[in-house]
Design an enzyme around this catalytic site. Sequence first.
Site, short mmCIF file in Angstrom:
data_model
loop_
_atom_site.label_atom_id
_atom_site.label_comp_id
_atom_site.label_asym_id
_atom_site.label_seq_id
_atom_site.Cartn_x
_atom_site.Cartn_y
_atom_site.Cartn_z
N ASN A 41 0.87 -1.13 -0.20
CA ASN A 41 0.03 -0.02 -0.14
C ASN A 41 0.86 1.12 -0.01
O ASN A 41 1.92 1.32 0.73
CB ASN A 41 -0.91 0.25 0.96
CG ASN A 41 -0.54 -0.18 2.41
OD1 ASN A 41 0.61 -1.05 2.75
ND2 ASN A 41 -1.01 0.31 3.46
N GLU A 54 -2.87 -4.30 -3.15
CA GLU A 54 -3.36 -5.32 -4.44
C GLU A 54 -3.50 -4.60 -5.48
O GLU A 54 -3.08 -5.31 -6.67
CB GLU A 54 -4.83 -5.80 -4.13
CG GLU A 54 -4.91 -6.87 -2.68
CD GLU A 54 -5.27 -5.91 -1.58
OE1 GLU A 54 -4.63 -4.67 -1.25
OE2 GLU A 54 -5.81 -6.54 -0.50
N1 THU Z 1 -5.00 -1.41 2.52
C1 THU Z 1 -4.45 -2.36 1.43
O1 THU Z 1 -3.50 -2.03 0.86
N2 THU Z 1 -5.15 -3.46 1.24
C2 THU Z 1 -6.06 -3.92 2.18
O2 THU Z 1 -6.68 -5.19 1.66
C3 THU Z 1 -6.97 -3.48 2.93
C4 THU Z 1 -6.67 -1.94 3.31
C5 THU Z 1 -4.67 -0.14 2.80
C6 THU Z 1 -5.09 0.88 2.35
C7 THU Z 1 -4.51 1.70 3.47
O3 THU Z 1 -3.15 2.26 3.12
C8 THU Z 1 -4.54 1.03 4.71
O4 THU Z 1 -4.48 -0.34 4.18
C9 THU Z 1 -5.59 1.28 5.72
O5 THU Z 1 -6.82 1.00 5.00
#
Ligand code: THU
Length: 128
Positions: A41, A54
């Site tokens: 992320n 993802e």
């Molecule tokens: N996030 C992801 O990268 N993937 C997920 O499956 C759930 C949420 C991230 C987005 C954000 O940076 C942090 O997790 C909190 O929501």
Amino acid sequence: MNDPLIAAALAARAHAFAPFSKFRVGAALEDAGGGIHTGCNVENATYGLTVCAERVAVFKAISEGVRNFRRVAVAADTASLTPPCGACRQILWEFCGDVEITLVNLQGKTEIYQLKDLFPKPFDVSYL
Ligand code: THU
């Protein structure tokens, strides 16, 4: 971890840029040839421009010409394993179809789902 896809998702999580939520996520895609494509992320000070692990993994792979995927792994540090958000389910469906998704945490707990079970009745190109 014996599964290289799970190991790749856990390793990708280490690169997460999550200074705002502190919630670090890693993702890994296995392509039809066995190649692995990772993402983490990437958050933004405006918050809304944040991109999940993802989608970073999907867009990296697509941008390198990869089109066929057979498995996905998502790694986060939660006791109840973290599933893909709704936006990522849409993107995964459009680019990967009904792939197998393995969720994993730092203790090595895993759960396996099919995307169609996480994302029933998807809107996709078949409606256009
Ligand atoms: N996030 C992801 O990268 N993937 C997920 O499956 C759930 C949420 C991230 C987005 C954000 O940076 C942090 O997790 C909190 O929501």
